[in-house]
Scaffold this motif. Structure first.
Motif, PDB file in Angstrom:
ATOM      1  N   MET A  87      40.874  24.456 -17.026  1.00  0.00           N
ATOM      2  CA  MET A  87      41.794  24.939 -16.001  1.00  0.00           C
ATOM      3  C   MET A  87      41.035  25.955 -15.162  1.00  0.00           C
ATOM      4  SD  MET A  87      45.507  26.812 -16.331  1.00  0.00           S
ATOM      5  CE  MET A  87      44.774  28.330 -16.945  1.00  0.00           C
ATOM      6  N   VAL A  88      40.984  25.716 -13.853  1.00  0.00           N
ATOM      7  CA  VAL A  88      40.212  26.560 -12.948  1.00  0.00           C
ATOM      8  C   VAL A  88      41.143  27.225 -11.949  1.00  0.00           C
ATOM      9  CG1 VAL A  88      38.338  26.574 -11.254  1.00  0.00           C
ATOM     10  CG2 VAL A  88      38.224  25.040 -13.215  1.00  0.00           C
ATOM     11  N   ASP A  89      40.984  28.525 -11.753  1.00  0.00           N
ATOM     12  CA  ASP A  89      41.848  29.252 -10.821  1.00  0.00           C
ATOM     13  C   ASP A  89      41.665  28.782  -9.382  1.00  0.00           C
ATOM     14  OD1 ASP A  89      43.422  30.775 -12.404  1.00  0.00           O
ATOM     15  OD2 ASP A  89      42.417  32.677 -12.028  1.00  0.00           O
ATOM     16  N   ASP A  90      40.412  28.576  -8.980  1.00  0.00           N
ATOM     17  CA  ASP A  90      40.114  28.182  -7.599  1.00  0.00           C
ATOM     18  C   ASP A  90      39.270  26.919  -7.606  1.00  0.00           C
ATOM     19  OD1 ASP A  90      39.477  27.883  -4.951  1.00  0.00           O
ATOM     20  OD2 ASP A  90      38.724  29.927  -4.661  1.00  0.00           O
ATOM     21  N   LEU A  91      39.907  25.780  -7.340  1.00  0.00           N
ATOM     22  CA  LEU A  91      39.214  24.491  -7.383  1.00  0.00           C
ATOM     23  C   LEU A  91      38.268  24.280  -6.207  1.00  0.00           C
ATOM     24  CD1 LEU A  91      42.171  22.267  -8.569  1.00  0.00           C
ATOM     25  CD2 LEU A  91      40.084  22.711  -9.844  1.00  0.00           C
ATOM     26  N   ASN A  92      38.348  25.135  -5.205  1.00  0.00           N
ATOM     27  CA  ASN A  92      37.462  24.975  -4.046  1.00  0.00           C
ATOM     28  C   ASN A  92      35.994  25.114  -4.433  1.00  0.00           C
ATOM     29  OD1 ASN A  92      39.291  24.531  -1.767  1.00  0.00           O
ATOM     30  ND2 ASN A  92      40.075  26.557  -2.276  1.00  0.00           N
ATOM     31  N   HIS A  93      35.695  25.903  -5.491  1.00  0.00           N
ATOM     32  CA  HIS A  93      34.317  26.037  -5.948  1.00  0.00           C
ATOM     33  C   HIS A  93      33.779  24.681  -6.423  1.00  0.00           C
ATOM     34  CE1 HIS A  93      34.440  30.363  -5.621  1.00  0.00           C
ATOM     35  NE2 HIS A  93      35.492  30.424  -6.416  1.00  0.00           N
ATOM     36  N   LEU A  94      34.592  23.964  -7.195  1.00  0.00           N
ATOM     37  CA  LEU A  94      34.172  22.652  -7.697  1.00  0.00           C
ATOM     38  C   LEU A  94      34.065  21.637  -6.562  1.00  0.00           C
ATOM     39  CD1 LEU A  94      36.342  22.453 -10.946  1.00  0.00           C
ATOM     40  CD2 LEU A  94      33.847  22.589 -10.852  1.00  0.00           C
ATOM     41  N   ALA A  95      34.951  21.724  -5.594  1.00  0.00           N
ATOM     42  CA  ALA A  95      34.928  20.795  -4.465  1.00  0.00           C
ATOM     43  C   ALA A  95      33.677  20.994  -3.614  1.00  0.00           C
ATOM     44  CB  ALA A  95      36.184  20.962  -3.614  1.00  0.00           C
ATOM     45  N   ARG A  96      33.297  22.260  -3.392  1.00  0.00           N
ATOM     46  CA  ARG A  96      32.105  22.537  -2.590  1.00  0.00           C
ATOM     47  C   ARG A  96      30.841  21.964  -3.237  1.00  0.00           C
ATOM     48  NH1 ARG A  96      34.743  27.454  -1.207  1.00  0.00           N
ATOM     49  NH2 ARG A  96      33.923  28.501  -3.062  1.00  0.00           N
ATOM     50  N   LYS A 104      50.734  28.880 -14.715  1.00  0.00           N
ATOM     51  CA  LYS A 104      49.602  29.034 -15.631  1.00  0.00           C
ATOM     52  C   LYS A 104      50.039  28.968 -17.092  1.00  0.00           C
ATOM     53  CE  LYS A 104      45.700  32.123 -16.576  1.00  0.00           C
ATOM     54  NZ  LYS A 104      44.994  33.363 -16.147  1.00  0.00           N
ATOM     55  N   LYS A 105      51.176  29.579 -17.405  1.00  0.00           N
ATOM     56  CA  LYS A 105      51.651  29.604 -18.786  1.00  0.00           C
ATOM     57  C   LYS A 105      51.927  28.195 -19.298  1.00  0.00           C
ATOM     58  CE  LYS A 105      55.015  31.963 -21.751  1.00  0.00           C
ATOM     59  NZ  LYS A 105      56.155  32.930 -21.777  1.00  0.00           N
ATOM     60  N   LYS A 106      52.573  27.368 -18.475  1.00  0.00           N
ATOM     61  CA  LYS A 106      52.856  25.998 -18.870  1.00  0.00           C
ATOM     62  C   LYS A 106      51.568  25.184 -18.993  1.00  0.00           C
ATOM     63  CE  LYS A 106      57.552  25.590 -16.992  1.00  0.00           C
ATOM     64  NZ  LYS A 106      58.409  24.868 -16.007  1.00  0.00           N
ATOM     65  N   ALA A 107      50.629  25.446 -18.089  1.00  0.00           N
ATOM     66  CA  ALA A 107      49.364  24.725 -18.128  1.00  0.00           C
ATOM     67  C   ALA A 107      48.615  25.014 -19.428  1.00  0.00           C
ATOM     68  CB  ALA A 107      48.504  25.106 -16.928  1.00  0.00           C
ATOM     69  N   ILE A 108      48.563  26.271 -19.808  1.00  0.00           N
ATOM     70  CA  ILE A 108      47.888  26.659 -21.050  1.00  0.00           C
ATOM     71  C   ILE A 108      48.593  26.039 -22.254  1.00  0.00           C
ATOM     72  CG2 ILE A 108      47.441  28.608 -22.599  1.00  0.00           C
ATOM     73  CD1 ILE A 108      46.840  30.269 -20.075  1.00  0.00           C
ATOM     74  N   HIS A 109      49.923  26.067 -22.241  1.00  0.00           N
ATOM     75  CA  HIS A 109      50.682  25.469 -23.345  1.00  0.00           C
ATOM     76  C   HIS A 109      50.334  23.989 -23.488  1.00  0.00           C
ATOM     77  CE1 HIS A 109      54.003  24.571 -26.065  1.00  0.00           C
ATOM     78  NE2 HIS A 109      54.320  23.560 -25.263  1.00  0.00           N
ATOM     79  N   GLN A 110      50.219  23.291 -22.365  1.00  0.00           N
ATOM     80  CA  GLN A 110      49.903  21.863 -22.418  1.00  0.00           C
ATOM     81  C   GLN A 110      48.490  21.632 -22.939  1.00  0.00           C
ATOM     82  OE1 GLN A 110      51.463  19.413 -19.322  1.00  0.00           O
ATOM     83  NE2 GLN A 110      49.685  18.067 -19.306  1.00  0.00           N
ATOM     84  N   MET A 111      47.535  22.468 -22.534  1.00  0.00           N
ATOM     85  CA  MET A 111      46.169  22.347 -23.034  1.00  0.00           C
ATOM     86  C   MET A 111      46.129  22.512 -24.554  1.00  0.00           C
ATOM     87  SD  MET A 111      43.978  24.526 -20.212  1.00  0.00           S
ATOM     88  CE  MET A 111      42.406  24.286 -21.023  1.00  0.00           C
TER      89      MET A 111
END
Length: 289
Positions: free
Chosen positions: A164-173, A211-218
């Protein structure tokens, strides 16, 4: 030791671990503006310096290990008549694996008897490190390289890497994910969850609101799919370890028999993910698909 092991700086393994277990390693470099930094050794780039540069909007890039660097190390082991296996950063995320393959081919032209094996881990960060650690256990138990590779290649197919990444723009670049995925990630409170697919590439698995739901799912997916024969997982992070510690607490409350390690992501990985990244690595019962 029955054989020698080598890896690279993306595996998130500590210098003390590498030294204790006699693991050779090479480091990628990180460029901040016009300054080049090493990722291994006493003067290695630290994440605080890197993250500060990213916050200031400076251009940051990584450079893979080149074939010449690999050739130099491979030749050293070959001349010492030592069998070497190199566990490489995923070919789906970097050209480092291919550089190692080229170096091996060059070496065999000169020294046909050299025993150099290059393995594509199809993994990144502590996923790669997890596999290195398993290889160390096999070697130290007296297994031959062939015996160890049989186990390793099966583990590679079952290694799960969830991000889970806070800012996906880094990966896109950096071309690691499509720009459309990054666009979704900028929407209010939407957290795309990523994993590493069977080809060693990043992919979006689902989108979760909050974020809380995302972490729970992970956590839920990791614990549901884990192989009980490998009751060990690694949580990696960039920035502060607060969220990683919270995840560890939640996991141990539900499954106290699991060994949980927390490790910072290497600067090479952080260059492409930025601050606030959380990843969980484990071995699943089924193959990746």
């Amino acid at each position: 030791m029955t054989f020698q092991i080598m890896t690279d700086s993306t595996a998130d393994l500590s210098q003390s671990y590498l030294k204790e277990h006699h693991i050779a390693h090479l480091g990628m470099t990180v460029n901040i503006g016009d300054q080049t930094y090493e990722t291994i050794g006493e003067k290695a780039l630290d994440n605080s310096t890197l993250l500060e540069a990213i916050k200031k909007g400076q251009t940051v890039q990584t450079s893979q290990v080149n074939s010449g660097q690999f050739l130099e190390v491979f030749k050293k082991f070959a001349l010492a008549d030592e069998e070497l296996v190199y566990l490489a950063f995923s070919s789906g995320l970097s050209g480092t694996y291919q550089s190692a393959v080229i170096a091996r081919e060059m070496l065999l032209e000169e020294l046909p008897e050299a025993e150099i094996t290059v393995v594509d881990t199809l993994a990144a960060a502590s996923g790669e490190g997890f596999l290195v650690e398993e290889m160390v256990k096999l070697r130290d138990a007296g297994k031959t390289l062939d015996e160890s590779l049989k186990v390793l290649n099966e583990l590679i197919q079952r290694l799960e890497s969830r991000f889970m990444v806070d800012d996906l723009n880094h990966l896109a670049r950096g071309g690691r994910i499509p720009k459309a995925v990054a666009l979704v990630g900028t929407m209010a409170n939407i957290k795309p969850l990523l994993d590493v697919d069977p080809e060693g590439k990043l992919r979006q698995v689902t989108k979760v609101r909050g974020k809380k739901k995302a972490i729970h799912q992970m956590i839920e997916k990791t614990l549901t799919e884990m192989d009980s024969a490998y009751p060990h997982l690694i949580i990696s992070y960039s920035g502060t370890d607060e969220t990683a510690q919270e995840i560890k607490t939640q996991i141990l409350e539900e499954s106290p028999q699991i060994a949980v390690d927390i490790r910072p992501l290497s600067p090479t990985i952080v260059t492409h993910t930025g601050e606030g990244t959380i990843a969980i690595f484990s071995v699943a019962k089924e193959y990746r698909k």
